[in-house]
Scaffold this motif. Sequence first.
Motif, PDB file in Angstrom:
ATOM      1  N   THR A 194       1.019  -1.076   0.164  1.00  0.00           N
ATOM      2  CA  THR A 194       0.394  -0.109  -0.180  1.00  0.00           C
ATOM      3  C   THR A 194       1.194   1.512   0.295  1.00  0.00           C
ATOM      4  O   THR A 194       0.486   2.246  -0.834  1.00  0.00           O
ATOM      5  CB  THR A 194      -0.831   0.274   0.902  1.00  0.00           C
ATOM      6  N   LYS A 195       2.104   1.068   1.050  1.00  0.00           N
ATOM      7  CA  LYS A 195       2.766   2.658   1.274  1.00  0.00           C
ATOM      8  C   LYS A 195       3.658   3.171  -0.519  1.00  0.00           C
ATOM      9  O   LYS A 195       3.566   4.124  -1.295  1.00  0.00           O
ATOM     10  CB  LYS A 195       4.375   2.366   1.396  1.00  0.00           C
ATOM     11  N   LEU A 196       3.917   2.031  -0.862  1.00  0.00           N
ATOM     12  CA  LEU A 196       4.254   1.805  -2.011  1.00  0.00           C
ATOM     13  C   LEU A 196       3.094   2.536  -3.176  1.00  0.00           C
ATOM     14  O   LEU A 196       3.370   3.074  -4.235  1.00  0.00           O
ATOM     15  CB  LEU A 196       4.886   0.268  -3.065  1.00  0.00           C
ATOM     16  N   LEU A 197       2.153   1.380  -3.697  1.00  0.00           N
ATOM     17  CA  LEU A 197       0.651   2.319  -4.570  1.00  0.00           C
ATOM     18  C   LEU A 197       0.781   3.481  -4.528  1.00  0.00           C
ATOM     19  O   LEU A 197       0.366   4.113  -5.127  1.00  0.00           O
ATOM     20  CB  LEU A 197       0.338   1.417  -4.121  1.00  0.00           C
ATOM     21  N   LEU A 198       0.237   4.031  -3.333  1.00  0.00           N
ATOM     22  CA  LEU A 198       0.654   5.355  -2.760  1.00  0.00           C
ATOM     23  C   LEU A 198       1.770   6.555  -3.011  1.00  0.00           C
ATOM     24  O   LEU A 198       1.642   7.499  -3.357  1.00  0.00           O
ATOM     25  CB  LEU A 198       0.532   5.975  -1.050  1.00  0.00           C
ATOM     26  N   LEU A 199       2.559   5.897  -3.240  1.00  0.00           N
ATOM     27  CA  LEU A 199       4.044   6.765  -4.027  1.00  0.00           C
ATOM     28  C   LEU A 199       3.429   7.219  -5.517  1.00  0.00           C
ATOM     29  O   LEU A 199       3.715   7.975  -6.227  1.00  0.00           O
ATOM     30  CB  LEU A 199       5.274   5.469  -3.654  1.00  0.00           C
TER      31      LEU A 199
END
Length: 172
Positions: free
Chosen positions: A60-65
């Motif tokens: 999720t953190k990666l996709l929010l980037l």
Amino acid sequence: MERNEKIEELKALLDEAGLDNFSRLMKLSRKYAKLDLQEAKTKKIAFLGTCSMQMIVSVTKLLLLRYDMIPEVYEGEYDGIKMDVWNDDSAFYAFAPDYVILLPDYRDVAPMPGMLATAKEVEECQSRAVDSWLKIYEKIHEKLPACQILCSNFVIPFANSLGNLEGNYLFS
């Protein structure tokens, strides 16, 4: 290479990887975890769940980037939704997230209807479960009025304990 260049490179790799390759997403999320993004945090997101959430949080953190969001994350304990929500002094409330993501599963629907339960008994169990979850949402909004709550679907059990018979009865 400076931090912004590393972020742009990671975003480009993410676009190339696509969303259907979980193995590649996990590899990129490990790369993301190595970046020093402490002063670039934009939103606070709390993850509370009944299951292990480490992979969900990292992806999720990666996709929010992709959307230029670099969240500060609170990750609740395993099977800790109710523990964090009902404890007014919990680290969850001290974190004061902008968003809460709830990740429940079938064990969070209690009590389950008994074997061979009538339609009325099933409906009563359903009503109690819905009321229980509404109280959780209300408690979060009482303590964190500006917080947005996102709740995933309840994960269903892997096995059908009664096999094909379950499709024929309301209690299953």
